[in-house]
Motif scaffolding. Structure first.
Motif, short mmCIF file in Angstrom:
data_model
loop_
_atom_site.label_atom_id
_atom_site.label_comp_id
_atom_site.label_asym_id
_atom_site.label_seq_id
_atom_site.Cartn_x
_atom_site.Cartn_y
_atom_site.Cartn_z
N PHE A 185 0.93 -1.39 0.22
CA PHE A 185 0.06 -0.22 0.26
C PHE A 185 0.86 0.96 -0.04
N LEU A 186 2.00 0.98 0.92
CA LEU A 186 2.57 2.70 1.19
C LEU A 186 3.13 2.65 -0.21
N ARG A 187 3.64 1.63 -0.85
CA ARG A 187 4.68 1.92 -2.32
C ARG A 187 3.39 1.95 -3.73
N GLU A 188 2.13 1.68 -3.25
CA GLU A 188 0.81 2.38 -4.32
C GLU A 188 0.90 3.21 -4.00
N ILE A 189 0.81 4.33 -3.26
CA ILE A 189 0.96 5.81 -2.85
C ILE A 189 1.89 6.03 -3.31
N GLY A 190 3.11 5.80 -3.21
CA GLY A 190 4.08 6.75 -3.27
C GLY A 190 5.30 7.10 -2.40
N LEU A 191 4.79 6.17 -1.64
CA LEU A 191 5.99 6.37 -0.01
C LEU A 191 7.32 5.69 -0.61
N PRO A 192 8.22 5.58 -0.41
CA PRO A 192 9.24 4.59 -0.70
C PRO A 192 9.75 3.56 0.83
N VAL A 193 9.62 2.92 0.28
CA VAL A 193 9.80 1.94 1.30
C VAL A 193 11.19 0.52 1.15
N ALA A 194 11.98 0.96 2.25
CA ALA A 194 13.29 0.27 1.94
C ALA A 194 13.42 -1.36 2.63
N GLU A 195 14.15 -1.90 2.29
CA GLU A 195 13.86 -3.06 4.04
C GLU A 195 15.67 -2.94 4.18
N ARG A 196 16.25 -2.96 4.75
CA ARG A 196 17.30 -3.79 4.91
C ARG A 196 17.95 -3.43 6.43
N SER A 197 18.84 -3.80 6.96
CA SER A 197 19.10 -4.93 8.08
C SER A 197 19.66 -2.73 8.79
N LEU A 198 19.26 -2.84 10.43
CA LEU A 198 19.04 -1.31 10.90
C LEU A 198 19.73 -1.61 12.20
#
Length: 163
Positions: A9-22
């Motif tokens: 959903f977040l990506r569809e509305i245009g908010l960038p979401v990345a996944e990585r170790s934090l």
């Protein structure tokens, strides 16, 4: 899984979401706001609903200010209330129990009262979302969605007044 639906959903509305170790220590476990986008670490993410809340902070910020958003936002009370209302509306839209967002470990022990307030008329934050042009607070005859339904998910740039 709610997390996958939220990320999509977040990506569809245009908010960038990345996944990585934090790092072990982030403001919200497993989530980092970075340059106006979200970074998640699935291994450290404690509550998937927190992602919707943090996304709400970005979504209700004017576009010209989003890229500068990073780390702990030091939000105003108005920003916090708008993000809460936005995240409630997003959960309803996604068919996710809003208690996933307003979980007992968050909101300084006020999650139950926030849930009750958000589901009733005049939900906190809905006037701000209305003012931002994202929803309506009541039926004005235009057919526009009424909170918690949204007509837009990202706040547009404010229009400068000629006065």
């Amino acid at each position: 899984m709610p997390l996958d639906r939220i990320v999509t959903f977040l990506r569809e509305i245009g908010l960038p979401v990345a996944e990585r170790s934090l790092p072990d220590k982030t403001f919200v476990p497993g989530i980092l706001i970075e340059n106006g986008g979200l970074v998640i670490d699935r291994a450290r993410l404690t509550y998937p609903g927190d992602l919707l809340h943090e996304a709400g902070h970005i979504a209700v910020t004017p576009p010209s200010q989003r890229a500068a958003m990073s780390g702990d936002l030091n939000s105003t009370q108005a920003d916090e209330i708008a993000a809460q209302a936005w995240s409630y509306a997003a959960a309803v839209h996604l068919g996710i129990d809003p208690a996933v967002v307003f979980h007992p470990a968050g909101y300084h022990g006020a999650s139950e009262s926030l849930l009750a307030a958000m589901s009733g008329p005049g939900a906190p934050g809905s006037p701000l979302l209305h003012w931002f042009g994202l929803t309506r607070m009541h039926d004005d005859g235009s057919g526009a969605p009424i909170f918690p339904r949204m007509s837009a998910w990202l706040r547009p740039e404010p229009v400068e007044s000629a006065n």
